[in-house]
Scaffold this active site. Structure first.
Site, PDB file in Angstrom:
ATOM      1  NE  ARG A   1     -24.594  59.629 -25.631  1.00 50.81           N
ATOM      2  CZ  ARG A   1     -24.540  58.386 -25.187  1.00 50.81           C
ATOM      3  NH1 ARG A   1     -24.372  58.145 -23.898  1.00 50.81           N
ATOM      4  NH2 ARG A   1     -24.668  57.370 -26.013  1.00 50.81           N
TER       5      ARG A   1
ATOM      6  CE  LYS B   1     -20.014  36.900 -33.404  1.00 44.30           C
ATOM      7  NZ  LYS B   1     -20.617  36.363 -32.185  1.00 44.30           N
TER       8      LYS B   1
ATOM      9  N   GLY C   1     -21.230  52.719 -33.149  1.00 43.19           N
ATOM     10  CA  GLY C   1     -20.168  53.012 -32.176  1.00 43.19           C
ATOM     11  C   GLY C   1     -18.772  52.861 -32.751  1.00 43.19           C
TER      12      GLY C   1
ATOM     13  N   GLY D   1     -27.969  52.480 -31.063  1.00 47.78           N
ATOM     14  CA  GLY D   1     -29.142  51.626 -31.280  1.00 47.78           C
ATOM     15  C   GLY D   1     -30.201  52.266 -32.171  1.00 47.78           C
TER      16      GLY D   1
HETATM   17  P1  ADP Z   1     -20.501  49.330 -35.256  1.00 44.91           P
HETATM   18  O1  ADP Z   1     -20.231  49.472 -33.773  1.00 44.91           O
HETATM   19  O2  ADP Z   1     -19.994  50.514 -36.020  1.00 44.91           O
HETATM   20  O3  ADP Z   1     -21.948  49.023 -35.562  1.00 44.91           O
HETATM   21  P2  ADP Z   1     -19.671  46.569 -35.256  1.00 44.91           P
HETATM   22  O4  ADP Z   1     -19.746  46.549 -33.764  1.00 44.91           O
HETATM   23  O5  ADP Z   1     -20.672  45.796 -36.004  1.00 44.91           O
HETATM   24  O6  ADP Z   1     -19.632  48.089 -35.782  1.00 44.91           O
HETATM   25  O7  ADP Z   1     -18.278  45.973 -35.714  1.00 44.91           O
HETATM   26  C1  ADP Z   1     -17.038  46.482 -35.322  1.00 44.91           C
HETATM   27  C2  ADP Z   1     -16.051  45.381 -35.021  1.00 44.91           C
HETATM   28  O8  ADP Z   1     -15.876  44.505 -36.125  1.00 44.91           O
HETATM   29  C3  ADP Z   1     -14.688  45.948 -34.726  1.00 44.91           C
HETATM   30  O9  ADP Z   1     -14.348  45.657 -33.392  1.00 44.91           O
HETATM   31  C4  ADP Z   1     -13.758  45.253 -35.707  1.00 44.91           C
HETATM   32  O10 ADP Z   1     -12.512  44.881 -35.151  1.00 44.91           O
HETATM   33  C5  ADP Z   1     -14.554  44.030 -36.072  1.00 44.91           C
HETATM   34  N1  ADP Z   1     -14.104  43.466 -37.358  1.00 44.91           N
HETATM   35  C6  ADP Z   1     -14.132  44.054 -38.559  1.00 44.91           C
HETATM   36  N2  ADP Z   1     -13.605  43.249 -39.498  1.00 44.91           N
HETATM   37  C7  ADP Z   1     -13.242  42.113 -38.889  1.00 44.91           C
HETATM   38  C8  ADP Z   1     -12.645  40.899 -39.327  1.00 44.91           C
HETATM   39  N3  ADP Z   1     -12.304  40.696 -40.615  1.00 44.91           N
HETATM   40  N4  ADP Z   1     -12.414  39.946 -38.412  1.00 44.91           N
HETATM   41  C9  ADP Z   1     -12.743  40.147 -37.115  1.00 44.91           C
HETATM   42  N5  ADP Z   1     -13.323  41.265 -36.630  1.00 44.91           N
HETATM   43  C10 ADP Z   1     -13.564  42.239 -37.506  1.00 44.91           C
END
Ligand code: ADP
Ligand code: MG
Length: 399
Positions: free
Chosen positions: A38, A199, A357, A380
């Site tokens: 940062r 999710k 992240g 965010g």
């Molecule tokens: P970002 O931080 O880039 O926005 P997210 O926090 O939405 O991404 O999602 C990342 C998480 O999703 C990771 O910890 C990864 O392990 C999980 N993930 C991805 N695919 C699956 C899956 N098929 N089942 C369970 N968890 C998953």
């Protein structure tokens, strides 16, 4: 994109006082930062202003003191790390306005840098109190915002100051806004969006915004399971938000109306237990997932097909890994697709912008973080931008 002023629009700033909002909310351990990226991000802006002879006053928040002074959350804790990265001594000023700030400005020479204390020690910061902003603005000649990561907040130092002083985007803010505009503002078509992660519920607004803007929506990760379930696929023990299948169907319908092709995996990597290289690991068609299995990655055939989709596109925006990439071998699809995108970017056929992240961590894991056109570390603010929401800190610069 409505236009904003940059450091190129500054005239002679010798002896002028610059109030510069930066993100110095560094991850700390045992009194020093574990990651100074940062600071590295805002270094060009700070040094450019200093080299042009301004007195540079840095404004930043640290932690969540919620309008109270906590000695444990003073920005003085990051002073040493900032000095190391800038390779310059800076003066810590334990206030954000008033006589102490006035005296300190008197001591600073042209080209010197001061670090004000945690702006969130004062309730006026998060309340975006115009009186508070005016009090700070009284010390400065102009305001520079170089903290895109805080631009989704309408706080006094991220938004309010722009109403009291001539306002400019710093170099990091400028680069971020240009990249984001090239990805979703005025992109070259066809545009692909990769949305993955755990999710659907955390990314509903992202998906809804994207279907109206991109030609290809590639859904992977845990959220693909909810979409597969919505289409009647039995996803076994997979992470799946069954209560959101109607929502998933609505998004699929909206995409069809908007001429956006939704890509879901047709083969998947499954296992009975979530562990590295489990004995039960296998690859199968989405219609062959057993009741006691869970989908943990996109399969090789779908990954290949998705790579082919990217080859037909000019622009890519990516948020969320395709599988549970932290655990081998469920990083395979994410790594393969990231490398394809990186190679296409290096060939000059694709503009690739990614953020989030875990997404940044996944691209680093794939070894291609520096080969994308732009990787946002803003968290965010990046997600809110993907949701199509106006960011107050950016709007104030472009007003
Ligand atoms: P970002 O931080 O880039 O926005 P997210 O926090 O939405 O991404 O999602 C990342 C998480 O999703 C990771 O910890 C990864 O392990 C999980 N993930 C991805 N695919 C699956 C899956 N098929 N089942 C369970 N968890 C998953
Ligand atoms: Mg995450």
């Amino acid at each position: 994109m409505s236009s904003f002023k940059t450091l190129d629009d500054l005239g002679d700033i010798t002896g002028k006082i610059a109030l510069v909002r930066v993100d110095l909310n560094l991850p700390m351990k045992d009194g020093s930062a574990t990651d100074v990226s940062r600071v590295e991000a805002v270094k060009p802006t700070i040094l450019e202003l200093a080299e042009k002879g301004a007195k540079v006053l840095l404004l930043a928040h640290y932690g969540r003191p919620k309008g109270q002074r906590f000695s444990t959350m003073s920005t003085s804790f990051v002073q040493g790390d900032v000095e190391k990265v800038l390779d310059k001594e800076i003066m810590f000023i334990p206030e954000v306005m008033g006589p102490v700030v006035e005296q300190s400005i008197g001591i600073l020479g042209n080209g010197d840098i001061g670090l004000l204390d945690n702006v969130r020690f004062w309730p006026g910061e998060e309340a975006n109190d115009p009186e508070f902003a005016r009090g700070m603005a009284a010390h400065g000649d102009f305001y520079v915002n170089d903290a895109f990561s805080a631009a989704h907040r309408a706080h006094a130092t991220t938004e309010g100051l722009a109403h009291h002083l001539p306002a400019y985007a710093g170099r990091a803010m400028e680069a971020e806004l240009k990249a984001l505009d090239a990805a979703l503002g005025n992109p070259e078509a066809p545009v692909a969006a990769v949305v993955g992660g755990a999710k659907v519920s955390t990314k509903l607004d992202v998906l809804t915004n994207l279907v109206g803007k991109v030609q290809h929506l590639i859904i992977g990760g845990g959220m693909a399971n909810t979409f597969l379930a919505a289409k009647g696929v039995d996803v076994g023990k997979s992470l799946c938000e069954h209560e959101l299948t109607d929502t998933a169907n609505r998004i699929i319908d909206e995409a069809a109306h908007a001429g956006c092709t939704v890509h879901l995996p047709y083969d998947v990597v499954v296992a009975k237990e979530f562990a590295a290289n489990p004995a039960s690991l296998r690859t199968c068609n989405v219609h062959e997932v057993a009741d006691d299995e869970m989908i943990l990655d996109v399969g090789p055939l779908a990954t290949e097909a998705l790579a082919d989709v990217l080859k037909t596109c000019r622009t890519l925006v990516w948020n969320g890994p395709m599988g549970a990439f932290e655990t081998e071998p469920f990083d395979t699809a994410t790594v393969a697709l990231a490398r394809t995108a990186a190679a296409l970017t290096q060939d000059g056929s694709l503009i690739s912008v990614a953020g989030g992240g875990d997404t940044v961590a996944a691209l680093a894991h794939a070894g291609v973080k520096d080969e994308f056109t732009f990787v946002s570390t803003a968290g965010g603010a990046f997600l809110e931008w993907m949701e199509g929401k106006p960011l107050p800190g950016v709007a104030a610069l472009t007003a």
